[in-house]
Design a protein around this motif. Structure first.
Motif, short mmCIF file in Angstrom:
data_model
loop_
_atom_site.label_atom_id
_atom_site.label_comp_id
_atom_site.label_asym_id
_atom_site.label_seq_id
_atom_site.Cartn_x
_atom_site.Cartn_y
_atom_site.Cartn_z
N THR A 59 0.84 -1.20 0.00
CA THR A 59 0.00 0.00 0.00
C THR A 59 0.87 1.25 0.00
N ALA A 60 0.47 2.22 -0.81
CA ALA A 60 1.25 3.46 -0.91
C ALA A 60 0.36 4.57 -1.42
N THR A 61 0.63 5.78 -0.98
CA THR A 61 -0.04 6.94 -1.55
C THR A 61 0.53 7.20 -2.93
N LEU A 62 -0.10 8.08 -3.68
CA LEU A 62 0.43 8.43 -5.01
C LEU A 62 1.82 9.03 -4.87
N MET A 63 2.02 9.85 -3.86
CA MET A 63 3.34 10.46 -3.65
C MET A 63 4.39 9.39 -3.38
N GLU A 64 4.05 8.44 -2.51
CA GLU A 64 5.00 7.38 -2.16
C GLU A 64 5.30 6.48 -3.35
N ALA A 65 4.25 6.09 -4.08
CA ALA A 65 4.44 5.23 -5.24
C ALA A 65 5.29 5.93 -6.30
N GLU A 67 7.55 8.29 -5.84
CA GLU A 67 8.94 8.37 -5.38
C GLU A 67 9.64 7.01 -5.51
N TYR A 68 8.89 5.94 -5.25
CA TYR A 68 9.47 4.60 -5.36
C TYR A 68 9.84 4.30 -6.81
N LEU A 69 8.94 4.60 -7.74
CA LEU A 69 9.22 4.34 -9.15
C LEU A 69 10.39 5.20 -9.63
N GLU A 70 10.39 6.46 -9.22
CA GLU A 70 11.46 7.37 -9.63
C GLU A 70 12.82 6.90 -9.13
N ALA A 71 12.85 6.37 -7.91
CA ALA A 71 14.12 5.98 -7.31
C ALA A 71 14.63 4.62 -7.78
N PRO A 74 15.98 2.79 -13.80
CA PRO A 74 17.18 3.43 -14.36
C PRO A 74 16.91 4.82 -14.95
N GLN A 75 15.71 5.04 -15.49
CA GLN A 75 15.41 6.33 -16.12
C GLN A 75 14.93 7.37 -15.12
N HIS A 76 14.75 6.95 -13.88
CA HIS A 76 14.35 7.84 -12.79
C HIS A 76 13.11 8.69 -13.16
N ARG A 77 13.24 10.02 -13.13
CA ARG A 77 12.06 10.87 -13.33
C ARG A 77 11.43 10.68 -14.70
N ASN A 78 12.24 10.46 -15.72
CA ASN A 78 11.67 10.24 -17.05
C ASN A 78 10.76 9.02 -17.08
N ASN A 166 8.44 15.70 -18.57
CA ASN A 166 9.90 15.72 -18.65
C ASN A 166 10.47 17.14 -18.71
N ASN A 167 9.71 18.08 -18.15
CA ASN A 167 10.16 19.46 -18.10
C ASN A 167 10.46 19.83 -16.65
N PRO A 168 11.74 19.91 -16.25
CA PRO A 168 12.08 20.18 -14.85
C PRO A 168 11.61 21.54 -14.36
N ASP A 169 11.38 22.47 -15.28
CA ASP A 169 10.92 23.80 -14.89
C ASP A 169 9.40 23.87 -14.72
N SER A 170 8.70 22.81 -15.13
CA SER A 170 7.25 22.78 -15.00
C SER A 170 6.79 21.34 -14.78
N PRO A 171 7.23 20.73 -13.68
CA PRO A 171 6.96 19.30 -13.47
C PRO A 171 5.52 19.00 -13.09
N MET A 172 5.09 17.80 -13.38
CA MET A 172 3.84 17.32 -12.82
C MET A 172 4.07 17.12 -11.33
N VAL A 173 3.11 17.49 -10.52
CA VAL A 173 3.27 17.42 -9.07
C VAL A 173 2.92 16.00 -8.61
N LEU A 174 3.96 15.22 -8.34
CA LEU A 174 3.79 13.82 -7.97
C LEU A 174 4.52 13.46 -6.68
N THR A 175 5.77 13.90 -6.56
CA THR A 175 6.59 13.55 -5.40
C THR A 175 6.56 14.67 -4.36
N ALA A 176 7.12 14.37 -3.18
CA ALA A 176 7.18 15.38 -2.12
C ALA A 176 7.98 16.59 -2.58
#
Length: 225
Positions: A59-65, A67-71, A74-78, A166-176
């Motif tokens: 179980t995970a919140t959207l934020m937690e899930a 962050e887990y996928l991003e971390a 290999p492609q991290h945020r992308n 994939n725009n670091p200056d205008s990211p989708m709000v997903l992680t903390a």
């Protein structure tokens, strides 16, 4: 009392003095070839499944899930942005989305990343159902350069948009981190929405009111009442 409030809201909508705020629940009934609309919880479960885990055991919140996928990829945020895009990019507007285009809203605000609202206006306009169109405001720069015409509705997207992935200056709000930087990267947009929320009525359509940024926009106005 409820009847009076309903009549007052109808009057505000008819006079173009109402904001329409759309949360994740507003697109949950949308259909698509990639699985259809989701709540924030549903999107979290979809991310967990994509990593080979069982949502009932993980179980995970959207934020937690997110962050887990991003971390752990290999492609991290992308990889995170690509997953969100692939899952939500082809949502089709519902009849409800088409009907909302008939009204002159002071503005539409959505925390959704998808383009269902934009597509709804495009479909309704092409079919001659509405005379209104929408102007997406995804960044502070767009807030400054876009002039809104009499038959145009500003569509504020403070959580970002699939169209700017994939725009670091205008990211989708997903992680903390996204939540922390969102009010900094879109400071003028948030302030503008706060001002509108303080002056006009708001009709909220969604799943819940627990989003941090929603409360950050509206709670200060509640304190003034």
């Amino acid at each position: 009392m409820e009847h009076h409030l309903a009549n007052e809201l109808i009057t505000e909508i008819n006079q173009g003095r109402c904001l329409l705020f759309l949360g994740s629940g507003s697109s949950v009934a949308c259909e698509s070839s990639s699985g259809g609309g989701l709540t924030g919880e549903g999107l979290s479960q979809a991310i967990v499944r994509s990593m080979g885990e069982d949502p009932s055991n993980f179980t995970a919140t959207l934020m937690e899930a997110s962050e887990y996928l991003e971390a752990h990829t290999p492609q991290h945020r992308n990889a995170l942005d690509t997953f969100i895009y692939d899952r939500l990019h082809d949502l089709r507007p519902t009849v409800g989305h088409i009907l909302t285009t008939l009204f002159r809203w002071k503005a539409v605000v959505t925390t959704n990343y998808n383009r269902v609202v934009e597509t709804g206006y495009e479909v309704a306009g092409t079919a001659g159902v509405t005379r209104f169109s929408c102007v997406p405001i995804r960044t502070d720069n767009e807030l400054e350069i876009n002039a809104i015409g009499p038959d145009q509705t500003p569509l504020f997207k403070p959580h970002g948009c699939l169209s700017l992935r994939n725009n670091p200056d205008s990211p989708m709000v997903l992680t903390a981190k996204d939540y922390y930087f969102s009010t900094k990267k879109r400071r003028k947009m948030y302030e503008h929405i706060k001002q509108l929320a303080g002056r006009f009525s708001t009709l909220f359509i969604g799943y819940s009111l627990v989003d941090y940024n929603f409360n950050n926009i509206y709670y200060p106005n509640f304190l003034k009442i």
